[in-house]
Design an enzyme around this catalytic site. Structure first.
Site, PDB file in Angstrom:
ATOM      1  N   ASN A  43      -1.624   1.805   3.539  1.00  8.53           N
ATOM      2  CA  ASN A  43      -1.068   2.801   2.618  1.00  8.53           C
ATOM      3  C   ASN A  43       0.451   2.649   2.631  1.00  8.53           C
ATOM      4  OD1 ASN A  43      -0.007   5.409   1.597  1.00  8.53           O
ATOM      5  ND2 ASN A  43      -2.173   5.941   1.507  1.00  8.53           N
ATOM      6  N   ARG A  44       1.058   2.748   1.472  1.00  6.36           N
ATOM      7  CA  ARG A  44       2.509   2.507   1.364  1.00  6.36           C
ATOM      8  C   ARG A  44       3.346   3.768   1.474  1.00  6.36           C
ATOM      9  NH1 ARG A  44       1.795  -0.811  -4.013  1.00  6.36           N
ATOM     10  NH2 ARG A  44       0.231   0.817  -4.224  1.00  6.36           N
TER      11      ARG A  44
END
Length: 160
Positions: A43-44
């Site tokens: 996840n960024r």
């Protein structure tokens, strides 16, 4: 994989000085296992927050408190298959307005289309709401530079 009825497994992250609230839909399988927001290493969200605030984040909880960011999710309980937002059903929402009353929150941000739709459908809160794109690896079509441009509004609200 069948859906199962789950209750949000951890508390919101906030304090009385929180000024913005960032909401996801419901924790992913990895986040549920690790008991923290945006815990999936793909996840960024956390790299993006580091870019926005021009710092390396070593302690996520401390980072949020220092920058007056509260984290939570729209959903308190639901039926869900794995981490799939599209499978969410039988929704009970968290008391977003109640949390806002205990803080200095001035704006609410939702991460992803599902969180935005759920917020608009179920949550009664008078604060300004900004729908942002998902930082999930499932939203791979959006580059981190595109996410950065959209998420800059968080800094703008905090800097007001």
């Amino acid at each position: 994989m069948s859906s199962e009825l789950l209750v949000h497994p951890f508390e919101p992250l906030y304090d009385e000085n929180s000024e913005v609230l960032i909401l996801g839909s419901f924790p992913s399988v990895v986040s549920r296992q690790q008991n923290f927001y945006y815990a999936n290493s793909h996840n960024r969200f956390w790299p993006l927050m580091g870019m926005l605030f021009e710092e390396e984040i070593t302690d996520r909880e401390e980072f949020c408190h220092r920058h007056h960011i509260a984290l939570w999710d729209v959903i308190y309980s639901c039926r869900i298959k794995g981490s799939s937002d599209s499978s969410i059903a039988d929704v009970t929402v968290n008391d977003i307005a109640g949390l806002a009353e205990k803080t200095r929150i001035r704006a609410v941000f939702t991460t992803g289309a599902a969180a935005s739709k759920l917020y608009q459908k179920y949550v009664d809160c008078s604060l300004p709401h900004y729908g942002l794109p998902s930082t999930s690896p499932a939203n791979a079509a959006m580059r981190i530079s595109d996410l950065y441009e959209k998420y800059r509004v968080i800094r703008e609200v905090l800097d007001e």
